[in-house]
Design a protein around this motif. Structure first.
Motif, short mmCIF file in Angstrom:
data_model
loop_
_atom_site.label_atom_id
_atom_site.label_comp_id
_atom_site.label_asym_id
_atom_site.label_seq_id
_atom_site.Cartn_x
_atom_site.Cartn_y
_atom_site.Cartn_z
N SER A 16 28.49 32.62 -17.23
CA SER A 16 29.32 31.53 -16.67
C SER A 16 30.37 31.26 -16.11
O SER A 16 30.03 32.20 -14.37
N GLN A 17 30.45 30.30 -15.33
CA GLN A 17 31.04 30.22 -13.94
C GLN A 17 32.56 30.88 -13.96
O GLN A 17 32.58 31.59 -12.92
N GLN A 18 32.66 31.55 -15.36
CA GLN A 18 34.37 31.82 -15.30
C GLN A 18 33.88 33.63 -14.96
O GLN A 18 34.00 34.24 -14.18
N GLN A 19 32.51 33.84 -15.51
CA GLN A 19 32.33 35.51 -15.47
C GLN A 19 31.94 35.43 -13.92
O GLN A 19 32.34 36.41 -13.86
N LEU A 20 31.07 34.38 -13.27
CA LEU A 20 30.65 34.80 -11.48
C LEU A 20 31.60 34.64 -10.48
O LEU A 20 32.14 35.54 -10.54
N ALA A 21 33.00 34.06 -11.28
CA ALA A 21 34.45 34.12 -10.85
C ALA A 21 35.06 35.60 -10.34
O ALA A 21 35.21 35.98 -9.51
N ASP A 22 34.56 35.61 -11.52
CA ASP A 22 35.58 37.32 -12.32
C ASP A 22 34.51 38.42 -11.64
O ASP A 22 35.42 39.54 -10.59
N VAL A 23 33.70 38.48 -11.42
CA VAL A 23 32.82 39.11 -10.27
C VAL A 23 33.07 39.45 -8.92
O VAL A 23 33.10 40.32 -8.49
N LEU A 24 33.53 37.79 -8.32
CA LEU A 24 33.42 37.49 -6.89
C LEU A 24 35.09 37.94 -6.95
O LEU A 24 35.23 38.08 -5.31
N GLY A 25 35.97 38.09 -7.99
CA GLY A 25 37.11 37.95 -7.68
C GLY A 25 37.77 36.32 -6.61
O GLY A 25 39.13 36.95 -5.99
N VAL A 26 37.38 35.73 -7.50
CA VAL A 26 37.82 34.24 -6.80
C VAL A 26 38.60 33.42 -8.62
O VAL A 26 37.52 33.67 -9.44
N SER A 27 38.26 31.69 -7.95
CA SER A 27 39.42 31.39 -9.62
C SER A 27 37.60 30.58 -9.19
O SER A 27 36.68 30.56 -8.79
N ARG A 28 37.72 29.96 -10.79
CA ARG A 28 36.70 29.21 -11.65
C ARG A 28 36.50 28.51 -11.05
O ARG A 28 35.28 28.07 -9.83
N GLN A 29 37.70 27.34 -10.24
CA GLN A 29 37.59 26.42 -9.74
C GLN A 29 36.86 26.93 -7.78
O GLN A 29 36.07 25.79 -7.39
N THR A 30 36.85 27.80 -7.46
CA THR A 30 36.13 27.91 -6.54
C THR A 30 34.50 28.23 -6.57
O THR A 30 33.96 27.36 -6.14
N VAL A 31 34.43 28.41 -7.37
CA VAL A 31 32.50 28.42 -7.55
C VAL A 31 32.33 27.24 -7.87
O VAL A 31 31.80 26.74 -7.12
N ILE A 32 32.94 26.35 -9.15
CA ILE A 32 32.60 25.08 -8.88
C ILE A 32 32.63 23.68 -8.01
O ILE A 32 31.53 23.92 -7.25
N SER A 33 33.51 24.67 -6.79
CA SER A 33 33.48 23.95 -5.70
C SER A 33 32.47 24.31 -4.59
O SER A 33 31.67 23.51 -4.33
N ILE A 34 32.24 25.56 -4.82
CA ILE A 34 30.79 26.12 -4.83
C ILE A 34 29.50 25.34 -4.49
O ILE A 34 28.49 24.72 -3.92
N GLU A 35 29.58 25.51 -5.91
CA GLU A 35 28.31 24.86 -6.77
C GLU A 35 28.01 23.73 -6.43
O GLU A 35 27.22 22.89 -6.58
N ARG A 36 29.16 22.51 -6.05
CA ARG A 36 28.77 21.07 -6.44
C ARG A 36 28.59 20.90 -4.13
O ARG A 36 28.95 19.89 -3.75
N GLY A 37 28.58 21.92 -3.71
CA GLY A 37 28.57 22.17 -2.21
C GLY A 37 29.98 21.14 -1.85
O GLY A 37 30.45 20.88 -0.23
N ARG A 38 31.05 20.99 -2.37
CA ARG A 38 32.70 20.54 -1.59
C ARG A 38 33.42 21.55 -0.71
O ARG A 38 34.83 21.44 -0.30
N PHE A 39 32.71 23.02 -1.25
CA PHE A 39 33.27 23.81 -0.47
C PHE A 39 32.41 25.11 0.29
O PHE A 39 31.41 25.87 -0.64
N ASP A 40 32.60 25.33 1.43
CA ASP A 40 31.54 25.88 2.06
C ASP A 40 32.11 27.75 2.03
O ASP A 40 33.54 28.07 2.67
N PRO A 41 31.67 28.74 0.99
CA PRO A 41 32.15 30.00 1.60
C PRO A 41 32.54 30.30 2.38
O PRO A 41 31.65 30.25 3.19
N SER A 42 32.91 31.65 2.63
CA SER A 42 33.46 32.28 3.73
C SER A 42 33.02 33.63 3.98
O SER A 42 32.05 33.89 2.73
#
Length: 68
Positions: free
Chosen positions: A15-41
């Motif tokens: 799930s997006q939450q599982q990936l967020a937990d593994v990465l140490g970020v919020s689910r909203q960050t994962v959603i934004s990356i997936e939608r191309g709205r946020f380029d990760p550091s």
């Protein structure tokens, strides 16, 4: 920037939450990356590459842009 994060995440049945937990970020960050709205550091891009066990270039595509 286009990316394969949703595809790679689904291949692992995460799930997006599982990936967020593994990465140490919020689910909203994962959603934004997936939608191309946020380029990760760069550190986050490296974490994604480690989690998905592939090079950063296999995850992200800048569309062939050249700034040199």
């Amino acid at each position: 920037m286009r990316n394969r994060v949703p595809e790679l995440r689904r291949e692992r049945a995460w799930s997006q939450q599982q990936l967020a937990d593994v990465l140490g970020v919020s689910r909203q960050t994962v959603i934004s990356i997936e939608r191309g709205r946020f380029d990760p550091s760069l550190p986050l891009a490296f974490r994604l590459a480690r989690v998905f066990e592939c090079p950063i270039e296999a995850i992200f595509d800048d569309g062939g842009a050249t700034d040199m």
